[in-house]
Design a protein around this motif. Structure first.
Motif, PDB file in Angstrom:
ATOM      1  N   ASN A 105       0.832  -1.206   0.000  1.00 40.81           N
ATOM      2  CA  ASN A 105       0.000   0.000   0.000  1.00 40.81           C
ATOM      3  C   ASN A 105       0.869   1.259   0.000  1.00 40.81           C
ATOM      4  O   ASN A 105       0.825   2.072   0.922  1.00 40.81           O
ATOM      5  CB  ASN A 105      -0.935  -0.019   1.213  1.00 40.81           C
ATOM      6  CG  ASN A 105      -2.013   1.039   1.125  1.00 40.81           C
ATOM      7  OD1 ASN A 105      -2.307   1.565   0.050  1.00 40.81           O
ATOM      8  ND2 ASN A 105      -2.610   1.365   2.259  1.00 40.81           N
ATOM      9  N   ASN A 106       1.659   1.443  -1.061  1.00 36.99           N
ATOM     10  CA  ASN A 106       2.549   2.588  -1.186  1.00 36.99           C
ATOM     11  C   ASN A 106       2.011   3.530  -2.260  1.00 36.99           C
ATOM     12  O   ASN A 106       1.551   3.083  -3.320  1.00 36.99           O
ATOM     13  CB  ASN A 106       3.960   2.125  -1.561  1.00 36.99           C
ATOM     14  CG  ASN A 106       4.515   1.118  -0.572  1.00 36.99           C
ATOM     15  OD1 ASN A 106       4.856   1.454   0.547  1.00 36.99           O
ATOM     16  ND2 ASN A 106       4.579  -0.146  -0.997  1.00 36.99           N
ATOM     17  N   SER A 107       2.093   4.834  -1.996  1.00 38.02           N
ATOM     18  CA  SER A 107       1.537   5.790  -2.950  1.00 38.02           C
ATOM     19  C   SER A 107       2.271   7.115  -2.856  1.00 38.02           C
ATOM     20  O   SER A 107       3.011   7.378  -1.900  1.00 38.02           O
ATOM     21  CB  SER A 107       0.037   6.008  -2.697  1.00 38.02           C
ATOM     22  OG  SER A 107      -0.167   6.604  -1.420  1.00 38.02           O
ATOM     23  N   THR A 114      -3.291  11.414  -6.272  1.00 40.82           N
ATOM     24  CA  THR A 114      -2.611  10.248  -5.725  1.00 40.82           C
ATOM     25  C   THR A 114      -2.335   9.225  -6.810  1.00 40.82           C
ATOM     26  O   THR A 114      -3.225   8.887  -7.602  1.00 40.82           O
ATOM     27  CB  THR A 114      -3.455   9.608  -4.610  1.00 40.82           C
ATOM     28  OG1 THR A 114      -3.686  10.573  -3.575  1.00 40.82           O
ATOM     29  CG2 THR A 114      -2.740   8.402  -4.011  1.00 40.82           C
ATOM     30  N   TYR A 115      -1.081   8.732  -6.831  1.00 37.86           N
ATOM     31  CA  TYR A 115      -0.680   7.707  -7.787  1.00 37.86           C
ATOM     32  C   TYR A 115      -0.074   6.534  -7.022  1.00 37.86           C
ATOM     33  O   TYR A 115       0.557   6.723  -5.985  1.00 37.86           O
ATOM     34  CB  TYR A 115       0.370   8.253  -8.769  1.00 37.86           C
ATOM     35  CG  TYR A 115      -0.080   9.455  -9.564  1.00 37.86           C
ATOM     36  CD1 TYR A 115      -0.847   9.307 -10.718  1.00 37.86           C
ATOM     37  CD2 TYR A 115       0.267  10.743  -9.153  1.00 37.86           C
ATOM     38  CE1 TYR A 115      -1.260  10.417 -11.445  1.00 37.86           C
ATOM     39  CE2 TYR A 115      -0.138  11.847  -9.869  1.00 37.86           C
ATOM     40  CZ  TYR A 115      -0.903  11.684 -11.019  1.00 37.86           C
ATOM     41  OH  TYR A 115      -1.304  12.793 -11.738  1.00 37.86           O
ATOM     42  N   PRO A 116      -0.252   5.320  -7.538  1.00 33.49           N
ATOM     43  CA  PRO A 116       0.408   4.180  -6.882  1.00 33.49           C
ATOM     44  C   PRO A 116       1.920   4.299  -7.021  1.00 33.49           C
ATOM     45  O   PRO A 116       2.431   4.766  -8.033  1.00 33.49           O
ATOM     46  CB  PRO A 116      -0.138   2.976  -7.643  1.00 33.49           C
ATOM     47  CG  PRO A 116      -0.606   3.517  -8.959  1.00 33.49           C
ATOM     48  CD  PRO A 116      -1.062   4.917  -8.693  1.00 33.49           C
ATOM     49  N   LEU A 117       2.601   3.895  -5.985  1.00 35.16           N
ATOM     50  CA  LEU A 117       4.061   3.892  -5.987  1.00 35.16           C
ATOM     51  C   LEU A 117       4.492   2.440  -6.150  1.00 35.16           C
ATOM     52  O   LEU A 117       4.399   1.640  -5.225  1.00 35.16           O
ATOM     53  CB  LEU A 117       4.579   4.487  -4.684  1.00 35.16           C
ATOM     54  CG  LEU A 117       6.058   4.813  -4.561  1.00 35.16           C
ATOM     55  CD1 LEU A 117       6.547   5.686  -5.723  1.00 35.16           C
ATOM     56  CD2 LEU A 117       6.333   5.515  -3.239  1.00 35.16           C
TER      57      LEU A 117
END
Length: 258
Positions: A105-107, A114-117
């Motif tokens: 769950n990194n972003s 917000t974008y996924p990391l």
């Protein structure tokens, strides 16, 4: 009656021996407190899902007592601000490495979106980094995990971002610090600690201009105040800043001019 006395005496001796042995074992341990801090980044938020932290001693890996695993916004912990993650009881002796296990769950938040990391699967099995320390019996230590958000996020284009962690660890015994203020806010300055030709650490000041650079090796530094290119303010620097462990070098206030 005599036999009962002998048995009772033997049990008492056994209990005393057991207690003494337990006391001796507990007395050979050191307490290590682990805190999280951050280098700066030009994002709104960098959210990292920390699930587990382990410390490597001669006896193998010990898991940190980590009460609140989950998502931490690294940008909340800059310029000397940190958060305690947990504590471990470790045997006296040498510590060589730490390991951080990340969840999925990194972003990252960029300009309010917000974008996924993206996180390589290897990081979810444990990211190792060095922490070299010799622990003494009954000692109490604080170690900071410095997660450099700015250098850890790689922009791939098309709003795609990958996490490639840049992490270092330091303790109060190896923590050189420089602090001060840089004004005006309109200069949007960043501050760099440079040893020889290498940039060792960078800070983005708080809105009031305060900055703190931590985890610096001992030595002499040039502190560079770099204004943003579109502000019209001129870069300046302070030379021969001496850093000594256990002491904070206070540079006061630097005011940049146009």
């Amino acid at each position: 009656m005599k036999n009962l006395f002998l048995i009772g005496g033997s049990m008492s001796l056994l209990l005393m021996t057991s207690c003494n042995s337990s006391d001796e074992n507990s007395g050979s341990n050191a307490t290590v407190n682990v805190r999280l801090t951050d280098g700066p980044a030009a994002y709104t938020a960098v959210n990292i899902d920390i699930q587990k932290i382990e410390i490597n001693t001669n006896g193998g890996w010990t898991t940190l007592n980590f009460p609140k695993p989950g998502v931490y916004n690294l940008l909340n912990f800059k310029n000397g601000t940190d958060v305690i993650l947990g504590q471990a009881e470790l045997p006296e002796g040498k510590v060589s490495q730490m390991r951080m296990v990340l969840g999925s769950n990194n972003s990252i938040v960029v300009n309010g979106t917000t974008y996924p990391l993206q996180t390589p699967s290897a990081l979810q099995s444990g990211l190792k980094f060095n922490w070299n320390q010799t622990l003494s019996a009954n000692g109490a230590y604080t170690v900071w995990i410095d997660f450099d958000a700015g250098r850890s996020v790689v922009a791939m284009g098309n709003n795609s971002y990958i996490l490639k962690p840049v992490i270092r660890a330091f303790s109060e015994l190896t923590n050189g610090q420089i602090k001060g203020y840089v004004l005006p806010q309109a200069a949007k300055a960043s501050v760099h600690a440079i040893m020889a030709s290498d940039t060792i650490a960078t800070a983005i000041p708080n809105p009031d201009g305060f900055f703190m650079l931590s985890g610096l090796p001992q030595g002499n530094y040039t502190v560079s105040y770099d204004a943003a290119g579109n502000t019209g303010y001129v870069d300046e620097s302070t030379n021969n800043v001496s850093v000594t462990f256990g002491k904070v070098s206070d540079l006061g206030t630097k005011t940049l001019h146009q």
